[in-house]
Design an enzyme around this catalytic site. Structure first.
Site, PDB file in Angstrom:
ATOM      1  N   ASP A 184      75.284  65.198  30.166  1.00  0.00           N
ATOM      2  CA  ASP A 184      75.840  63.867  30.381  1.00  0.00           C
ATOM      3  C   ASP A 184      76.019  63.725  31.880  1.00  0.00           C
ATOM      4  OD1 ASP A 184      76.564  61.498  28.744  1.00  0.00           O
ATOM      5  OD2 ASP A 184      78.309  61.572  30.053  1.00  0.00           O
TER       6      ASP A 184
ATOM      7  N   TYR B  88      69.040  55.708  39.140  1.00  0.00           N
ATOM      8  CA  TYR B  88      69.482  55.192  40.441  1.00  0.00           C
ATOM      9  C   TYR B  88      68.806  55.911  41.620  1.00  0.00           C
ATOM     10  CZ  TYR B  88      73.088  53.092  37.507  1.00  0.00           C
ATOM     11  OH  TYR B  88      73.734  52.369  36.533  1.00  0.00           O
TER      12      TYR B  88
ATOM     13  N   THR C 100      67.430  61.799  24.900  1.00  0.00           N
ATOM     14  CA  THR C 100      66.360  60.837  24.609  1.00  0.00           C
ATOM     15  C   THR C 100      65.833  60.251  25.920  1.00  0.00           C
ATOM     16  OG1 THR C 100      68.031  59.118  24.417  1.00  0.00           O
ATOM     17  CG2 THR C 100      67.320  60.166  22.364  1.00  0.00           C
ATOM     18  N   ASN C 101      66.387  60.718  27.051  1.00  0.00           N
ATOM     19  CA  ASN C 101      66.030  60.163  28.350  1.00  0.00           C
ATOM     20  C   ASN C 101      64.786  60.896  28.902  1.00  0.00           C
ATOM     21  OD1 ASN C 101      65.969  60.037  31.282  1.00  0.00           O
ATOM     22  ND2 ASN C 101      67.936  58.986  31.157  1.00  0.00           N
TER      23      ASN C 101
ATOM     24  N   LYS D 294      63.912  67.574  44.497  1.00  0.00           N
ATOM     25  CA  LYS D 294      65.139  66.990  43.939  1.00  0.00           C
ATOM     26  C   LYS D 294      65.932  68.063  43.184  1.00  0.00           C
ATOM     27  CE  LYS D 294      66.932  63.670  40.594  1.00  0.00           C
ATOM     28  NZ  LYS D 294      66.691  62.672  39.549  1.00  0.00           N
TER      29      LYS D 294
HETATM   30  P1  ITT Z   1      70.822  60.860  26.757  1.00  0.00           P
HETATM   31  O1  ITT Z   1      72.254  60.547  26.431  1.00  0.00           O
HETATM   32  O2  ITT Z   1      69.922  60.733  25.577  1.00  0.00           O
HETATM   33  O3  ITT Z   1      70.671  62.180  27.461  1.00  0.00           O
HETATM   34  P2  ITT Z   1      71.151  58.735  28.696  1.00  0.00           P
HETATM   35  O4  ITT Z   1      70.266  58.121  29.729  1.00  0.00           O
HETATM   36  O5  ITT Z   1      71.911  57.780  27.800  1.00  0.00           O
HETATM   37  O6  ITT Z   1      70.275  59.756  27.815  1.00  0.00           O
HETATM   38  P3  ITT Z   1      73.606  59.532  29.985  1.00  0.00           P
HETATM   39  O7  ITT Z   1      74.491  58.827  29.036  1.00  0.00           O
HETATM   40  O8  ITT Z   1      73.978  60.897  30.467  1.00  0.00           O
HETATM   41  O9  ITT Z   1      72.139  59.714  29.400  1.00  0.00           O
HETATM   42  O10 ITT Z   1      73.406  58.563  31.246  1.00  0.00           O
HETATM   43  C1  ITT Z   1      72.791  59.037  32.389  1.00  0.00           C
HETATM   44  C2  ITT Z   1      72.483  57.875  33.318  1.00  0.00           C
HETATM   45  O11 ITT Z   1      72.955  58.185  34.637  1.00  0.00           O
HETATM   46  C3  ITT Z   1      70.971  57.698  33.439  1.00  0.00           C
HETATM   47  O12 ITT Z   1      70.493  56.805  32.462  1.00  0.00           O
HETATM   48  C4  ITT Z   1      70.837  57.181  34.875  1.00  0.00           C
HETATM   49  O13 ITT Z   1      71.101  55.808  34.915  1.00  0.00           O
HETATM   50  C5  ITT Z   1      71.971  57.914  35.596  1.00  0.00           C
HETATM   51  N1  ITT Z   1      71.472  59.203  36.115  1.00  0.00           N
HETATM   52  C6  ITT Z   1      71.810  60.461  35.682  1.00  0.00           C
HETATM   53  N2  ITT Z   1      71.134  61.400  36.343  1.00  0.00           N
HETATM   54  C7  ITT Z   1      70.340  60.751  37.217  1.00  0.00           C
HETATM   55  C8  ITT Z   1      69.396  61.175  38.167  1.00  0.00           C
HETATM   56  O14 ITT Z   1      69.086  62.461  38.334  1.00  0.00           O
HETATM   57  N3  ITT Z   1      68.786  60.233  38.891  1.00  0.00           N
HETATM   58  C9  ITT Z   1      69.073  58.931  38.734  1.00  0.00           C
HETATM   59  N4  ITT Z   1      69.931  58.438  37.844  1.00  0.00           N
HETATM   60  C10 ITT Z   1      70.566  59.348  37.079  1.00  0.00           C
END
Ligand code: ITT
Length: 216
Positions: A71, A154, A10-11, A175
């Site tokens: 994740d 981040y 959902t991200n 990236k």
């Molecule tokens: P989904 O579970 O729906 O995929 P989410 O944002 O909750 O979305 P995660 O639980 O995997 O997903 O959390 C990932 C978090 O880690 C994300 O919200 C960022 O804060 C950080 N993150 C992961 N990858 C990143 C990236 O490439 N650049 C910056 N921050 C990142």
């Protein structure tokens, strides 16, 4: 036959990056938004592996298509690996990226060790529950002030020494070449043929029938 895989996230930041990184793969990627609302996955795992598997297998089971989930998170050495699996909600449930960054910078005040690692676990699952796992990571240094407007999460404080820029100062293509997600997807790409065969073997086969009715 056309292979459909559902991207179980959902991200929006992840979705954009996946679209870019998977664009040359001979598969059709569907997003959760292409389907009606589905129940939310409870991400209560203690590891990236647990949560990636949960998201992928739950989505595959609910929608009946193979699903890929990511994740990921940031592990900070001086904070014993925090925020880790809690990266998305470091500053609280539904926290904004900005609030998470502010909390992290505040917890790092006065610390000399600014080393951090992004980690990503990808899970590719079928509705019966079987899944494949791929991983990638990327090391950097956390700045004291955000810099750059690209990316998400981040990225504005994650300085990548080889490029002399933060991830938020890189294009999505740049990236993707070095990021934890880009590296995990590189593994997927290296194994692509095998993964397709695995999907063929493991996807449940539905019986097809002709419903023209009895001949008159
Ligand atoms: P989904 O579970 O729906 O995929 P989410 O944002 O909750 O979305 P995660 O639980 O995997 O997903 O959390 C990932 C978090 O880690 C994300 O919200 C960022 O804060 C950080 N993150 C992961 N990858 C990143 C990236 O490439 N650049 C910056 N921050 C990142």
């Amino acid at each position: 036959m056309e292979k459909i895989i559902v991207l179980a996230t959902t991200n929006k930041g992840k979705t954009r990056e996946f679209a870019q990184l998977l664009k040359d793969f001979p598969i059709t990627i569907k997003n959760l938004g292409d389907f009606g609302p589905i129940p939310e996955v409870i991400e209560d795992g203690q590891t990236f592996d647990d949560n990636a598997f949960k998201k992928a297998s739950f989505t595959a089971r609910v929608l009946g298509y193979p699903a890929i989930a990511d994740d990921s998170g940031l592990c900070v050495e001086a904070l014993d690996g925090a925020p880790g699996v809690y990266s998305a909600r470091y500053a609280g449930e539904n926290a904004t990226d900005k609030a998470n960054v502010t909390k992290l910078l505040s917890n790092l005040k006065g610390k000399n060790n600014r080393k951090a690692k992004f980690k990503c676990v990808l899970s590719i699952a079928v509705p019966t529950g079987a899944a494949l796992t791929y991983e990638g990571s990327c090391e950097g240094i956390l700045l004291e002030e955000p810099q750059g407007n690209n990316g998400f999460g981040y990225d504005p404080i994650f300085f990548y020494p080889d490029f002399n820029k933060t991830f938020a100062q890189l294009s999505m293509e740049e990236k993707g070449k070095v990021s934890h997600r880009g590296r995990a997807l590189k593994e997927v790409s290296n194994e692509f043929e095998k993964i397709m065969e695995w999907l063929d073997i493991n996807m449940p086969q539905f019986e097809r029938f002709d419903c023209k009715g009895p001949k008159k």
